[in-house]
Design an enzyme around this catalytic site. Structure first.
Site: not given
Length: 392
Positions: A235, A251, A344
């Site tokens: 993304k 992250d 998701c």
């Protein structure tokens, strides 16, 4: 290898998977230990294994057992193939059918709904509540392989030009309505990563719904944008291809971003990776996107093992983690800036319920955009919301 030998190999691998080993690791080890197997053999066995995992509940019912052998019996029956013609015991074929295995068993249409559509028993209630009337058609789609999608890097090419370049290498595609950068691969998917278009950063593998989530994020000229849960950076790269914003990635497990610098260089995009200790110093940001860890229920076609191994306790742990990330992300947003939230997942507890909790507990924010996507829309299941912070 004969088709029957491939089924025998898949049955053995499925037994090891049922014992807890990851399917991908099992397949890699098997390929290294069986050098005689050609690429077509490996691909066929891989397909057998992952098709059986996607449909583990129905195949076990059709095959009479939740063993690797039972799953392969169930697969053959689901495909309308007589198992007796394959389970012959000849050569490397599986042993002949026992009397019990040869006895008549239900057809797929005769199975209870949750079994026939391979809904995990542990999550059936929350899936039904979250999906409503779409429960059965969505769960049916999750039994099958996901389409392969590419994202066209608009810094390198237009979508039509990229499609023509791919076609020249035997990779057929068609545009997809979920995103103006999305191409669905209709033939030659295994050639993508060896193609010139991929090597030169013209296309990246990325689900169309994931692209749609990136499209939803507001990006002003020169904006400072942080992808807080960047993972591999898909993304990040999708947003960065759209304009002149400055992009940062982070992250909690930095090793997930190890390929991002090379991917960004290939795409002609500048991305700064930040360690946890650098976030507050780099803040504030005009947009912070948090694509949070989740059940992955919207992507069970791609990662079917999670369908059977996610428990209600996992969901409780994940929703607590998501709430903490959302609160942390909000603190990094500049006054008047935006906060993007994405999963998701198909489950309301991970999606709109999280946004409702945040808005109820955090004054000064408003929701300005929201999108629910399921496999019925063509890609994976995704949820995305965009919140705006008051000017302060």
């Amino acid at each position: 290898m004969t088709p029957a030998a491939r089924i025998a190999a898949a049955a053995e691998l499925l037994d090891a998977w049922r014992a807890g080993a990851p399917a991908e690791k099992l397949l890699t080890t098997w390929a290294r230990q069986n050098r005689f197997a050609g690429s077509k053999d490996r691909a066929a066995i891989r397909d057998h294994v992952f098709d059986a995992i996607r449909c583990a509940r129905s195949f076990a019912a059709l095959g009479g057992a939740a063993t690797g052998r039972g799953l392969m019996l169930g697969r053959l029956r689901a495909d309308g193939i007589d198992p007796g013609a394959v389970f012959t015991g000849e050569g490397h074929a599986p042993a002949p059918l026992s009397e019990a295995e040869a006895a008549p068993l239900p057809n797929l249409a005769d199975l209870p709904e949750a079994v026939a559509c391979d809904c995990p028993e542990a999550l059936e209630e929350v899936l039904r509540d979250s999906l409503g009337p779409a429960f059965r058609p969505v769960m049916d789609l999750l039994r099958h392989r996901a389409p392969v999608f590419l994202r066209v890097n608009l810094r390198r090419s237009g979508r039509d030009e990229a499609a023509a370049l791919l076609a020249g290498e035997g990779i057929e595609t068609r545009p997809h309505a979920l995103s103006p950068t999305a191409l669905e691969v209709t033939a030659g998917a295994r050639r993508v990563q060896q193609s010139r278009a991929f090597a030169e950063g013209v296309v990246e593998l990325q689900d169309a719904a994931s692209q749609a989530v990136a499209d939803l994020m507001p990006l002003g000229p020169g904006a400072r944008v942080l992808d807080l849960c960047a993972g591999g950076g898909g993304k990040t790269l999708a947003m960065a291809a759209r304009g002149t914003a400055r992009h940062y990635a982070h992250d909690a497990a930095p090793q997930r971003m190890r390929d991002l610098p090379d991917r960004a260089a290939r795409a002609g995009i500048a991305v700064t990776c930040l360690a946890s200790a650098e976030l507050d110093e780099a803040a504030p940001f005009d947009l912070v996107l948090c694509d949070v860890p989740c059940s992955g229920s919207g992507a069970w076609r791609r990662s079917p093992e999670a369908k059977w191994r996610t428990t209600p306790d996992d969901l409780t742990r994940l929703t607590a983690l998501q709430a903490g990330i959302l609160d942390r992300a909000a603190a990094l947003v500049a006054p008047g800036g935006h906060l993007g939230y994405a999963t998701c997942s198909l489950l309301s507890a991970e999606n709109d319920a999280q946004i409702a909790r945040f808005l109820a507990n955090t004054p000064g924010w408003m929701r300005i955009a929201e999108r629910h996507l399921t496999p019925l829309d063509g890609g994976d299941g995704f949820y995305a919301a965009v919140l705006r912070r008051g000017d302060g």
